[in-house]
Design a protein around this motif. Structure first.
Motif, PDB file in Angstrom:
ATOM      1  N   PHE A 165       0.716  -1.106  -0.003  1.00 23.92           N
ATOM      2  CA  PHE A 165      -0.134   0.086   0.052  1.00 23.92           C
ATOM      3  C   PHE A 165       1.126   1.294   0.001  1.00 23.92           C
ATOM      4  O   PHE A 165       1.904   1.217   0.426  1.00 23.92           O
ATOM      5  CB  PHE A 165      -0.868   0.052   1.327  1.00 23.92           C
ATOM      6  CG  PHE A 165      -1.488  -1.083   1.210  1.00 23.92           C
ATOM      7  CD1 PHE A 165      -2.793  -1.600   0.582  1.00 23.92           C
ATOM      8  CD2 PHE A 165      -1.576  -2.022   2.625  1.00 23.92           C
ATOM      9  CE1 PHE A 165      -3.519  -2.355   0.685  1.00 23.92           C
ATOM     10  CE2 PHE A 165      -2.260  -2.862   2.836  1.00 23.92           C
ATOM     11  CZ  PHE A 165      -3.243  -3.458   2.047  1.00 23.92           C
ATOM     12  N   ARG A 166       0.337   2.389  -0.321  1.00 20.55           N
ATOM     13  CA  ARG A 166       1.021   3.647  -0.231  1.00 20.55           C
ATOM     14  C   ARG A 166      -0.052   4.653  -0.092  1.00 20.55           C
ATOM     15  O   ARG A 166      -1.222   4.583  -0.784  1.00 20.55           O
ATOM     16  CB  ARG A 166       2.063   4.078  -1.400  1.00 20.55           C
ATOM     17  CG  ARG A 166       1.271   3.956  -2.989  1.00 20.55           C
ATOM     18  CD  ARG A 166       2.344   4.112  -3.822  1.00 20.55           C
ATOM     19  NE  ARG A 166       2.056   4.011  -5.176  1.00 20.55           N
ATOM     20  CZ  ARG A 166       1.929   5.386  -5.805  1.00 20.55           C
ATOM     21  NH1 ARG A 166       2.001   6.224  -5.489  1.00 20.55           N
ATOM     22  NH2 ARG A 166       1.358   5.336  -7.470  1.00 20.55           N
ATOM     23  N   VAL A 167       0.318   5.746   0.338  1.00 21.50           N
ATOM     24  CA  VAL A 167      -0.388   6.948   0.535  1.00 21.50           C
ATOM     25  C   VAL A 167       0.466   8.019   0.318  1.00 21.50           C
ATOM     26  O   VAL A 167       1.538   8.297   0.819  1.00 21.50           O
ATOM     27  CB  VAL A 167      -0.879   7.246   2.146  1.00 21.50           C
ATOM     28  CG1 VAL A 167      -1.718   8.519   2.149  1.00 21.50           C
ATOM     29  CG2 VAL A 167      -1.689   6.025   2.530  1.00 21.50           C
ATOM     30  N   GLU A 168       0.224   9.003  -0.631  1.00 20.46           N
ATOM     31  CA  GLU A 168       1.078   9.828  -1.304  1.00 20.46           C
ATOM     32  C   GLU A 168       1.040  11.062  -0.019  1.00 20.46           C
ATOM     33  O   GLU A 168       0.172  11.350   0.625  1.00 20.46           O
ATOM     34  CB  GLU A 168       0.424  10.570  -2.444  1.00 20.46           C
ATOM     35  CG  GLU A 168       0.383   9.743  -3.825  1.00 20.46           C
ATOM     36  CD  GLU A 168       1.950   9.409  -4.130  1.00 20.46           C
ATOM     37  OE1 GLU A 168       2.686   9.925  -3.736  1.00 20.46           O
ATOM     38  OE2 GLU A 168       2.059   8.280  -4.968  1.00 20.46           O
ATOM     39  N   SER A 169       2.277  11.551  -0.170  1.00 19.86           N
ATOM     40  CA  SER A 169       2.355  13.185   0.713  1.00 19.86           C
ATOM     41  C   SER A 169       1.453  14.126   0.094  1.00 19.86           C
ATOM     42  O   SER A 169       1.630  14.879  -0.966  1.00 19.86           O
ATOM     43  CB  SER A 169       3.985  13.370   0.623  1.00 19.86           C
ATOM     44  OG  SER A 169       4.000  14.579   1.414  1.00 19.86           O
TER      45      SER A 169
END
Length: 212
Positions: free
Chosen positions: A44-48
């Motif tokens: 998973f990733r969450v953008e800055s």
């Protein structure tokens, strides 16, 4: 144990699963996350979004390829911290699949997760997210996921709060669990902004509940 698919069946596993979560900044809520499995592969990733992300009232969980899995949006107006979760990229008039509510009772805080399509099904989050030590329980008080400080296996040293582990019981949706982590981070950031020193939930044992 009740649970199963909430966001996507590809993130529900038959065996206990351990993910490593990296927070890209400790200064602002929602500044970004990357999540890896035990093989070191991005899950998973969450953008800055920078220091103003909290004001936007929305966080988005993506898979490793940038596909939107879950959108969480702050519900306004609300007497408590209340967020709603939507499958994929939220569209107009789309109904939420769950809501997250924080309330304070006699100096203590509690986070309750209510499933919109299944009245009566809910989860309680207990512990201290600020210290990266909390547990998600289902309605039967069974631990389904835990957040813990990460320990370096080679040195046995506890790592900083920017890296922690997310452990999942068999059958519990990892994407749903990570979505709850994002919302705990948002609430924790609000507490720091208000000078409250971070989210301290109802006490939970520091011993692991997943092994029980």
């Amino acid at each position: 144990m009740k649970g199963g698919v909430v966001v996507e069946d590809g993130y529900v596993h038959e065996e206990e699963t351990h993910l490593t979560v990296f927070k890209t900044s400790l200064f602002f809520a929602g500044d970004g996350f990357t999540v890896y499995d035990c093989k070191g592969e991005l899950v998973f990733r969450v953008e800055s979004y920078g220091p103003d992300s909290r004001d936007k009232g929305e966080v988005v969980l993506m898979d490793a390829f940038g596909r939107c899995l879950l959108t969480a949006r702050r519900k306004r107006p609300s007497l408590h911290h209340r967020w709603e979760g939507f499958l994929g990229e939220k569209t107009e008039r789309q109904k939420p699949i769950f809501s997250v509510r924080r309330s304070s009772i006699i100096g203590r805080s509690r986070v309750t997760v209510e499933m919109c399509e299944n009245p009566g099904e809910e989860y309680q989050i207990e512990g201290s997210f600020a210290q990266r030590c909390c547990t998600i329980f289902n309605a039967g008080k069974e631990a389904v996921a835990e957040i813990r400080r990460k320990v370096d296996a080679s040195t046995n040293v506890v790592l900083g709060k920017d890296v922690f582990s997310l452990s999942l019981k068999p059958g519990f949706d990892g994407a749903f669990a990570m979505g709850l982590v994002l919302l705990l981070d948002q609430i924790n950031g609000d507490d720091y902004a208000n000078g409250d020193g971070g989210l301290q939930l109802d006490p939970a044992s520091e011993d692991s509940h997943l092994s029980s």
